[in-house]
Motif scaffolding. Structure first.
Motif, PDB file in Angstrom:
ATOM      1  N   GLU A  35       0.813  -1.219   0.000  1.00  0.00           N
ATOM      2  CA  GLU A  35       0.000   0.000   0.000  1.00  0.00           C
ATOM      3  C   GLU A  35       0.849   1.274   0.000  1.00  0.00           C
ATOM      4  OE1 GLU A  35      -4.177  -0.565   2.014  1.00  0.00           O
ATOM      5  OE2 GLU A  35      -2.642  -1.520   3.264  1.00  0.00           O
ATOM      6  N   PRO A  36       1.827   1.427   0.895  1.00  0.00           N
ATOM      7  CA  PRO A  36       2.655   2.639   0.795  1.00  0.00           C
ATOM      8  C   PRO A  36       3.462   2.693  -0.496  1.00  0.00           C
ATOM      9  CG  PRO A  36       3.543   1.124   2.436  1.00  0.00           C
ATOM     10  CD  PRO A  36       2.181   0.639   2.082  1.00  0.00           C
ATOM     11  N   PHE A  37       3.866   1.537  -1.023  1.00  0.00           N
ATOM     12  CA  PHE A  37       4.579   1.523  -2.300  1.00  0.00           C
ATOM     13  C   PHE A  37       3.676   2.018  -3.419  1.00  0.00           C
ATOM     14  CE2 PHE A  37       6.159  -0.330  -6.214  1.00  0.00           C
ATOM     15  CZ  PHE A  37       7.536  -0.134  -6.118  1.00  0.00           C
ATOM     16  N   ASP A  38       2.425   1.599  -3.377  1.00  0.00           N
ATOM     17  CA  ASP A  38       1.470   2.034  -4.395  1.00  0.00           C
ATOM     18  C   ASP A  38       1.270   3.547  -4.342  1.00  0.00           C
ATOM     19  OD1 ASP A  38      -0.636   1.220  -6.442  1.00  0.00           O
ATOM     20  OD2 ASP A  38      -1.856   2.342  -5.010  1.00  0.00           O
ATOM     21  N   ASN A  39       1.349   4.126  -3.138  1.00  0.00           N
ATOM     22  CA  ASN A  39       1.251   5.582  -3.027  1.00  0.00           C
ATOM     23  C   ASN A  39       2.349   6.272  -3.824  1.00  0.00           C
ATOM     24  OD1 ASN A  39      -0.908   5.265  -1.330  1.00  0.00           O
ATOM     25  ND2 ASN A  39      -0.057   6.453   0.351  1.00  0.00           N
ATOM     26  N   LEU A  40       3.564   5.712  -3.792  1.00  0.00           N
ATOM     27  CA  LEU A  40       4.669   6.311  -4.537  1.00  0.00           C
ATOM     28  C   LEU A  40       4.373   6.324  -6.035  1.00  0.00           C
ATOM     29  CD1 LEU A  40       7.834   4.811  -2.785  1.00  0.00           C
ATOM     30  CD2 LEU A  40       6.596   6.921  -2.259  1.00  0.00           C
ATOM     31  N   LEU A  41       3.750   5.247  -6.519  1.00  0.00           N
ATOM     32  CA  LEU A  41       3.429   5.166  -7.945  1.00  0.00           C
ATOM     33  C   LEU A  41       2.375   6.187  -8.362  1.00  0.00           C
ATOM     34  CD1 LEU A  41       3.274   1.288  -8.426  1.00  0.00           C
ATOM     35  CD2 LEU A  41       5.205   2.818  -8.851  1.00  0.00           C
ATOM     36  N   GLY A  42       1.657   6.723  -7.386  1.00  0.00           N
ATOM     37  CA  GLY A  42       0.608   7.696  -7.692  1.00  0.00           C
ATOM     38  C   GLY A  42       1.051   9.137  -7.566  1.00  0.00           C
ATOM     39  N   ILE A  43       2.291   9.379  -7.161  1.00  0.00           N
ATOM     40  CA  ILE A  43       2.803  10.746  -7.042  1.00  0.00           C
ATOM     41  C   ILE A  43       3.394  11.153  -8.381  1.00  0.00           C
ATOM     42  CG2 ILE A  43       4.427  12.256  -5.844  1.00  0.00           C
ATOM     43  CD1 ILE A  43       4.254  10.342  -3.454  1.00  0.00           C
ATOM     44  N   LEU A  95       6.792   2.654 -15.011  1.00  0.00           N
ATOM     45  CA  LEU A  95       5.489   2.544 -15.654  1.00  0.00           C
ATOM     46  C   LEU A  95       5.219   1.132 -16.143  1.00  0.00           C
ATOM     47  CD1 LEU A  95       3.024   4.177 -16.451  1.00  0.00           C
ATOM     48  CD2 LEU A  95       4.111   4.677 -18.632  1.00  0.00           C
ATOM     49  N   ARG A  96       6.230   0.474 -16.714  1.00  0.00           N
ATOM     50  CA  ARG A  96       6.021  -0.849 -17.294  1.00  0.00           C
ATOM     51  C   ARG A  96       5.943  -1.945 -16.251  1.00  0.00           C
ATOM     52  NH1 ARG A  96      10.402  -2.025 -21.700  1.00  0.00           N
ATOM     53  NH2 ARG A  96       9.211  -3.975 -21.713  1.00  0.00           N
ATOM     54  N   GLU A  97       6.813  -1.896 -15.241  1.00  0.00           N
ATOM     55  CA  GLU A  97       6.935  -3.000 -14.290  1.00  0.00           C
ATOM     56  C   GLU A  97       6.570  -2.618 -12.860  1.00  0.00           C
ATOM     57  OE1 GLU A  97       7.557  -5.892 -15.420  1.00  0.00           O
ATOM     58  OE2 GLU A  97       8.246  -5.407 -17.439  1.00  0.00           O
ATOM     59  N   ALA A  98       6.165  -1.380 -12.618  1.00  0.00           N
ATOM     60  CA  ALA A  98       5.868  -0.888 -11.269  1.00  0.00           C
ATOM     61  C   ALA A  98       7.075  -1.047 -10.352  1.00  0.00           C
ATOM     62  CB  ALA A  98       4.647  -1.604 -10.676  1.00  0.00           C
ATOM     63  N   LYS A  99       8.271  -0.795 -10.904  1.00  0.00           N
ATOM     64  CA  LYS A  99       9.496  -0.841 -10.122  1.00  0.00           C
ATOM     65  C   LYS A  99      10.058   0.561 -10.011  1.00  0.00           C
ATOM     66  CE  LYS A  99      10.811  -5.571 -11.364  1.00  0.00           C
ATOM     67  NZ  LYS A  99      11.860  -6.428 -11.995  1.00  0.00           N
ATOM     68  N   VAL A 100      10.285   0.993  -8.771  1.00  0.00           N
ATOM     69  CA  VAL A 100      10.793   2.340  -8.548  1.00  0.00           C
ATOM     70  C   VAL A 100      12.311   2.381  -8.689  1.00  0.00           C
ATOM     71  CG1 VAL A 100      11.036   4.168  -6.842  1.00  0.00           C
ATOM     72  CG2 VAL A 100       8.846   2.987  -7.111  1.00  0.00           C
ATOM     73  N   GLY A 101      12.979   1.336  -8.248  1.00  0.00           N
ATOM     74  CA  GLY A 101      14.432   1.301  -8.365  1.00  0.00           C
ATOM     75  C   GLY A 101      15.114   2.098  -7.275  1.00  0.00           C
ATOM     76  N   ARG A 102      15.468   3.354  -7.572  1.00  0.00           N
ATOM     77  CA  ARG A 102      16.150   4.198  -6.600  1.00  0.00           C
ATOM     78  C   ARG A 102      15.488   5.570  -6.507  1.00  0.00           C
ATOM     79  NH1 ARG A 102      20.856   3.245  -4.325  1.00  0.00           N
ATOM     80  NH2 ARG A 102      21.418   5.467  -4.293  1.00  0.00           N
TER      81      ARG A 102
END
Length: 292
Positions: free
Chosen positions: A166-174, A189-196
């Motif tokens: 859930e908190p990770f998903d928040n990052l994808l929405g910023i 965008l493609r893999e939902a991986k933030v990396g760094r």
């Protein structure tokens, strides 16, 4: 016991290793000593914790300005997952689901190991970064945790952030956060991986225990030490397969044992992981707890 159809050992082993390694990826954030060598006598392994280096005015070349300490980890944890295939299934079933099944078995074993190690994530072992509602988690909370590590003189290198879904998903929405990451890679965008981000390697995991309301961990690799070894059967065993499987990149290791039961007409295959873990440097990590 799960029932497996038309079993092929090598395909199963390779896909189980892939699932095992994929699920354990967040544990690469810690100090690890993983290898396929057998569990040592006494069941203990020394895992290195690297301290900081400091410069000094020259007086001699015969001096050291850093420390390499080691912490003793006892390999006393043993998780196992088994599958079985009857003669009838072996004779009449398809190979179609073999690869997926192997990945799932390896992933299931790794998930149990990961959840066990996360039992160290308590405020008794590590301080609190902040407590916040999941919907309010974002860049400000990551910065707050990062600042606490900096004030505690935690090394800037090898810092990591592990978040629940859930908190990770928040990052994808910023939007600004997403745009910055897209500039470096399209994996966000493609893999939902933030990396760094903010000097942190960021991992998502759906294996965090929810009992203590911990939804994230920010810290240095020295915060937790983990050892993993292969449990070798004793001489005289009758397994037709008894081998270690190890990821060449991370060293993540588990064992595979297979034997046939003449009494039941079933071939059994077990995956097992033998490991241990301890708290390393307590001021090298902080926890995020959820208020809701």
């Amino acid at each position: 016991m799960a029932v497996y159809t038309n079993f092929d050992d090598e395909i199963f082993a390779q896909n189980a290793l892939e699932g095992f390694t994929y699920t354990l990826a967040p544990l690469s954030a810690f100090s690890t000593d993983w290898e396929p060598s057998p569990v040592p006598k006494g069941n203990t392994v020394l895992v290195p914790l690297i301290g900081g280096l400091t410069a000094t005015t020259f007086s001699t070349y015969e001096t050291t300005n850093g420390s390499l300490s080691a912490i003793t980890v006892t390999i006393n944890k043993h998780k196992v997952i088994g599958v079985g295939q009857s003669d009838l299934d072996a004779a009449g079933s398809s190979l179609a689901r073999l690869e997926k099944f192997g990945f799932q078995q390896g992933s299931a074993l790794a998930l149990l190991v990961f959840q066990d190690i996360c039992s160290l994530w308590t405020t008794a072992n590590f301080g609190l970064a902040t407590a916040v509602s999941v919907v309010d988690f974002g860049i400000a909370q990551i910065r707050a945790g990062r600042l606490l590590l900096a004030k505690a003189k935690c090394p800037v290198q090898n810092r990591n952030l592990i978040l629940d879904v859930e908190p990770f998903d928040n990052l994808l929405g910023i939007s600004n956060f997403l745009q910055v990451n897209l500039a470096g890679s399209n994996e966000t965008l493609r893999e939902a991986k933030v990396g760094r981000a903010l000097g942190l390697d960021i991992f998502e995991s759906n294996g965090l225990p929810g009992t203590a309301s911990v939804m994230g961990f920010i810290g240095h690799a020295s915060a937790i030490a983990i050892a993993m070894r292969y449990l070798q059967p004793q001489q005289g065993h009758k397994y037709d397969i008894a081998r270690a499987l190890s990821d060449p990149g991370t060293g993540a290791t588990f064992g595979m044992r297979a034997h046939y039961s003449e009494a039941t007409g079933v071939r059994f295959v077990n995956l097992e992981c033998n490991y241990g873990y301890v708290t390393g440097i307590s001021n090298a990590a902080r926890l995020y707890k959820r208020l809701d």
